[in-house]
Design a protein around this motif. Structure first.
Motif, PDB file in Angstrom:
ATOM      1  N   GLY A  74       0.792  -1.211   0.000  1.00 62.00           N
ATOM      2  CA  GLY A  74       0.000   0.000   0.000  1.00 62.00           C
ATOM      3  C   GLY A  74       0.824   1.260   0.000  1.00 62.00           C
ATOM      4  O   GLY A  74       0.336   2.342   0.246  1.00 62.00           O
ATOM      5  N   SER A  94       3.415  -4.563  -9.776  1.00 62.35           N
ATOM      6  CA  SER A  94       2.599  -3.437 -10.221  1.00 62.35           C
ATOM      7  C   SER A  94       3.384  -2.511 -11.147  1.00 62.35           C
ATOM      8  O   SER A  94       2.798  -1.813 -11.981  1.00 62.35           O
ATOM      9  CB  SER A  94       2.081  -2.646  -9.016  1.00 62.35           C
ATOM     10  OG  SER A  94       3.152  -2.211  -8.192  1.00 62.35           O
ATOM     11  N   LYS A 201       1.945  -3.022  -3.885  1.00 59.88           N
ATOM     12  CA  LYS A 201       2.021  -1.977  -4.908  1.00 59.88           C
ATOM     13  C   LYS A 201       3.143  -0.993  -4.601  1.00 59.88           C
ATOM     14  O   LYS A 201       3.468  -0.724  -3.439  1.00 59.88           O
ATOM     15  CB  LYS A 201       0.688  -1.247  -5.021  1.00 59.88           C
ATOM     16  CG  LYS A 201      -0.342  -2.035  -5.810  1.00 59.88           C
ATOM     17  CD  LYS A 201      -1.438  -1.139  -6.359  1.00 59.88           C
ATOM     18  CE  LYS A 201      -2.285  -1.910  -7.369  1.00 59.88           C
ATOM     19  NZ  LYS A 201      -3.355  -1.081  -7.933  1.00 59.88           N
ATOM     20  N   TRP A 204       1.155   4.809  -3.826  1.00 59.37           N
ATOM     21  CA  TRP A 204       0.048   4.993  -2.894  1.00 59.37           C
ATOM     22  C   TRP A 204      -1.275   4.749  -3.606  1.00 59.37           C
ATOM     23  O   TRP A 204      -1.528   5.259  -4.685  1.00 59.37           O
ATOM     24  CB  TRP A 204       0.080   6.395  -2.304  1.00 59.37           C
ATOM     25  CG  TRP A 204      -1.081   6.665  -1.401  1.00 59.37           C
ATOM     26  CD1 TRP A 204      -2.164   7.445  -1.636  1.00 59.37           C
ATOM     27  CD2 TRP A 204      -1.270   6.119  -0.091  1.00 59.37           C
ATOM     28  NE1 TRP A 204      -3.017   7.427  -0.576  1.00 59.37           N
ATOM     29  CE2 TRP A 204      -2.496   6.614   0.399  1.00 59.37           C
ATOM     30  CE3 TRP A 204      -0.529   5.251   0.712  1.00 59.37           C
ATOM     31  CZ2 TRP A 204      -2.999   6.280   1.648  1.00 59.37           C
ATOM     32  CZ3 TRP A 204      -1.025   4.919   1.957  1.00 59.37           C
ATOM     33  CH2 TRP A 204      -2.241   5.435   2.419  1.00 59.37           C
ATOM     34  N   VAL A 205      -2.132   3.961  -2.984  1.00 59.07           N
ATOM     35  CA  VAL A 205      -3.419   3.602  -3.581  1.00 59.07           C
ATOM     36  C   VAL A 205      -4.470   4.611  -3.143  1.00 59.07           C
ATOM     37  O   VAL A 205      -4.809   4.699  -1.958  1.00 59.07           O
ATOM     38  CB  VAL A 205      -3.836   2.175  -3.171  1.00 59.07           C
ATOM     39  CG1 VAL A 205      -5.232   1.863  -3.667  1.00 59.07           C
ATOM     40  CG2 VAL A 205      -2.837   1.176  -3.738  1.00 59.07           C
ATOM     41  N   GLU A 209      -8.052   4.415  -7.915  1.00 57.96           N
ATOM     42  CA  GLU A 209      -7.734   3.017  -8.210  1.00 57.96           C
ATOM     43  C   GLU A 209      -9.000   2.170  -8.358  1.00 57.96           C
ATOM     44  O   GLU A 209      -8.992   1.153  -9.055  1.00 57.96           O
ATOM     45  CB  GLU A 209      -6.856   2.426  -7.109  1.00 57.96           C
ATOM     46  CG  GLU A 209      -5.453   2.974  -7.063  1.00 57.96           C
ATOM     47  CD  GLU A 209      -4.656   2.618  -8.306  1.00 57.96           C
ATOM     48  OE1 GLU A 209      -4.410   1.420  -8.538  1.00 57.96           O
ATOM     49  OE2 GLU A 209      -4.294   3.537  -9.056  1.00 57.96           O
ATOM     50  N   TYR A 234      -5.827  -5.762  -4.835  1.00 57.69           N
ATOM     51  CA  TYR A 234      -5.550  -4.708  -5.814  1.00 57.69           C
ATOM     52  C   TYR A 234      -5.594  -3.339  -5.144  1.00 57.69           C
ATOM     53  O   TYR A 234      -4.828  -2.430  -5.501  1.00 57.69           O
ATOM     54  CB  TYR A 234      -6.562  -4.768  -6.954  1.00 57.69           C
ATOM     55  CG  TYR A 234      -6.275  -3.778  -8.062  1.00 57.69           C
ATOM     56  CD1 TYR A 234      -5.426  -4.108  -9.115  1.00 57.69           C
ATOM     57  CD2 TYR A 234      -6.829  -2.504  -8.050  1.00 57.69           C
ATOM     58  CE1 TYR A 234      -5.138  -3.201 -10.125  1.00 57.69           C
ATOM     59  CE2 TYR A 234      -6.554  -1.581  -9.047  1.00 57.69           C
ATOM     60  CZ  TYR A 234      -5.708  -1.946 -10.085  1.00 57.69           C
ATOM     61  OH  TYR A 234      -5.422  -1.030 -11.075  1.00 57.69           O
ATOM     62  N   LEU A 235      -6.483  -3.175  -4.178  1.00 55.01           N
ATOM     63  CA  LEU A 235      -6.632  -1.898  -3.478  1.00 55.01           C
ATOM     64  C   LEU A 235      -5.833  -1.873  -2.179  1.00 55.01           C
ATOM     65  O   LEU A 235      -6.126  -1.083  -1.274  1.00 55.01           O
ATOM     66  CB  LEU A 235      -8.109  -1.630  -3.211  1.00 55.01           C
ATOM     67  CG  LEU A 235      -8.962  -1.496  -4.491  1.00 55.01           C
ATOM     68  CD1 LEU A 235     -10.451  -1.465  -4.152  1.00 55.01           C
ATOM     69  CD2 LEU A 235      -8.569  -0.250  -5.283  1.00 55.01           C
ATOM     70  N   SER A 236      -4.804  -2.741  -2.094  1.00 56.24           N
ATOM     71  CA  SER A 236      -3.877  -2.766  -0.958  1.00 56.24           C
ATOM     72  C   SER A 236      -4.584  -2.891   0.379  1.00 56.24           C
ATOM     73  O   SER A 236      -4.181  -2.293   1.375  1.00 56.24           O
ATOM     74  CB  SER A 236      -2.978  -1.516  -0.975  1.00 56.24           C
ATOM     75  OG  SER A 236      -2.163  -1.513  -2.119  1.00 56.24           O
ATOM     76  N   ARG A 238      -7.143  -1.634   1.516  1.00 54.18           N
ATOM     77  CA  ARG A 238      -7.773  -0.437   2.105  1.00 54.18           C
ATOM     78  C   ARG A 238      -9.264  -0.702   2.185  1.00 54.18           C
ATOM     79  O   ARG A 238      -9.974  -0.785   1.177  1.00 54.18           O
ATOM     80  CB  ARG A 238      -7.465   0.799   1.262  1.00 54.18           C
ATOM     81  CG  ARG A 238      -6.005   1.206   1.322  1.00 54.18           C
ATOM     82  CD  ARG A 238      -5.797   2.586   0.742  1.00 54.18           C
ATOM     83  NE  ARG A 238      -6.561   3.604   1.453  1.00 54.18           N
ATOM     84  CZ  ARG A 238      -6.701   4.868   1.046  1.00 54.18           C
ATOM     85  NH1 ARG A 238      -6.096   5.249  -0.070  1.00 54.18           N
ATOM     86  NH2 ARG A 238      -7.405   5.720   1.730  1.00 54.18           N
TER      87      ARG A 238
END
Length: 487
Positions: A74, A94, A201, A204-205, A209, A234-236, A238
């Motif tokens: 992330g 990534s 990644k 920073w997400v 995204e 994919y969105l770390s 979050r």
């Protein structure tokens, strides 16, 4: 960091068509600057029988630290040494996914100006990634790619061949093969799933995204069995972004299956009786009833408000009496599916001139929908929250004022006849309400009185003597006095 895409062909469909699809000429070696290094595209082989394109990404470790956040999940940096000494320059991650998107952006969108017929054709494809971090091992690699139509070879890479007792590393050598996918689909799969497998990644997400994920996941992610894992990684991880993405994916899935779920309920009992003739699905009966009402109204110019994927528009196009048909929906995805269903790009000029699709919200007045003979709201009102119904009422009956308005909605009383529908449940998860016959008549009567319409009611589907029909329909007609005043 290295990846190859290969295809085969013959003299009629040469493998070198890959150059047109990727927008990169096989006779050239090209270099592209990225935020974290240089991406090179070259062709180790290129003839009619076989063509291979290679993407080589040279990562600038210093730029990665200065512009990004090191290697941490992330975007969180690792220890100081790990910021410079890590696997980023060598293993697919990534970084490679971003390079794919930047270098092959047109190919990923399925655009080829020189040969517009090529992107839609499936091709024999072979993708090789020599070093892919796979947190979850070869089994997870297969779970992610096989549902998408790939034959997967994921060979674990030993930590050290000199010391086999140390076991395998978290890296695999990946080979993907398929005969049924387009190049654009393949690139979108890689764009999403490479960073998902790496699970770390390099940037920073942020909230944008979610849009990237939904664009790249269009057509496959809503139904993927590992959708939740893909979205979260994919969105770390979050949580707020993952929840937002999952909600939007569910709306997409519901938009795609709305009619089909109703039809499945309608056929649940009969499907087990293979020797019996299948009944006409309720969705088809509903469309037939709407078309019949429009015929009776002598309408020529018709609006399908909340047209979804274009089933009713398709039915109306079969009737020459309807000279202009306009489909309106708030969802661009639904309109795109409708366009494909109708084959607008292949339709003859005269036929294409009869149909228009555009995006619009029924919660607001819209001058584009004024002046039509008839409007249809088929299975639309129940998808709105009750406090928003007055806005729709005014936009359609007060501002647009077509001569005829046809409204259909489920009859909640009939739900007890669906053996596969649990008690107390509505027919579709996106329905905000389902009305009894009395409630629907009260609403329709009040709308007609406020806006100068007369209204009649008709059953759609089998009219049960106890609970009524599965679908209830109201046909609003502008009274002669109000019609003359409007004219």
């Amino acid at each position: 960091m290295f990846l190859t895409i290969s295809t085969t062909g013959d003299p009629e469909r040469p493998a070198t068509d890959l150059g047109f699809l990727l927008h990169k000429h096989p006779d050239k070696a090209q270099a592209f600057s990225t935020s974290y290094g240089t991406a090179h595209v070259l062709y180790p082989e290129a003839d009619a029988g076989r063509c291979t394109a290679a993407l080589l990404l040279e990562v600038d470790a210093v730029a990665l630290v200065r512009r990004g956040k090191g290697k941490g999940r992330g975007g969180a940096p690792d220890a100081a040494l790990a910021q410079y000494v890590n696997d980023r320059p060598y293993a697919a991650s990534s970084l490679l996914a971003v390079a794919l998107s930047a270098v092959f952006s047109s190919a990923m969108r399925g655009v080829c100006a020189a040969r517009p017929e090529l992107p839609a054709r499936p091709r024999p494809l072979r993708v090789e990634v020599p070093a892919l971090p796979a947190r979850g091992g070869p089994d997870l690699v297969r779970r992610l790619f096989e549902p998408l139509g790939w034959t997967v070879t994921a060979e674990p890479v030993a930590l050290d061949t000199a010391f086999p007792e140390w076991g395998d590393s978290r890296y695999v050598r990946l080979v993907l093969e398929s005969e049924a996918l387009t190049l654009a689909e393949a690139l979108r799969h890689l764009y999403v799933l490479l960073p998902v497998l790496d699970d770390a990644k390099h940037y920073w997400v942020a909230s944008d995204e979610v849009d990237k994920l939904l664009r790249a996941g269009e057509g496959w992610l809503p139904e993927h069995p590992e959708q939740k894992l893909i979205t979260s990684r994919y969105l770390s991880r979050r949580w707020s972004l993952t929840r937002q993405a999952m909600e939007r994916l569910e709306l997409v899935r519901l938009a795609e299956t709305d009619d089909s779920e109703v039809e499945e309920i309608d056929n649940a009992v009969e499907a087990e009786k293979e020797t019996e003739e299948k009944p006409t699905p309720l969705a088809v009966q509903r469309r037939d009833a709407i078309v019949a009402a429009l015929r009776e109204s002598a309408a020529a110019r018709v609006l399908d408000l909340g047209c979804g994927e274009g089933h009713l528009v398709q039915a109306l196009l079969k009737e020459p009496r309807f000279t202009e048909i306009v489909g309106v929906d708030v969802s661009m995805r639904a309109l795109t599916i409708a366009s494909r269903r109708l084959r607008l790009d292949r339709m003859g000029e005269r036929q294409a001139a009869r149909v228009t699709l555009f995006q619009g919200s029924l919660a607001y007045t819209d001058n584009r929908i004024k002046g039509y003979d008839a409007a249809v709201l088929s299975e639309v009102i129940e998808h709105l929250d009750l406090p928003r119904l007055p806005a729709l009422e005014y936009a359609v009956f007060g501002a647009a004022r077509p001569r005829t308005v046809v409204v259909t909605t489920p009859n909640v009383e009939y739900n007890v006849r669906w053996e596969s529908l649990p008690a107390g449940h509505v027919r579709h998860r996106d329905h905000r309400f389902e009305w009894t016959r009395e409630e629907f008549r009260a609403w329709a009567g009040a709308v007609a009185e406020r806006h100068g319409y007369e209204v009649g009611f008709r059953p759609v589907g089998p009219d049960d003597p106890e609970v009524g029909p599965p679908t209830q329909m109201a046909v609003f007609s502008l009274t002669a006095q109000k019609e003359a005043k409007a004219a």
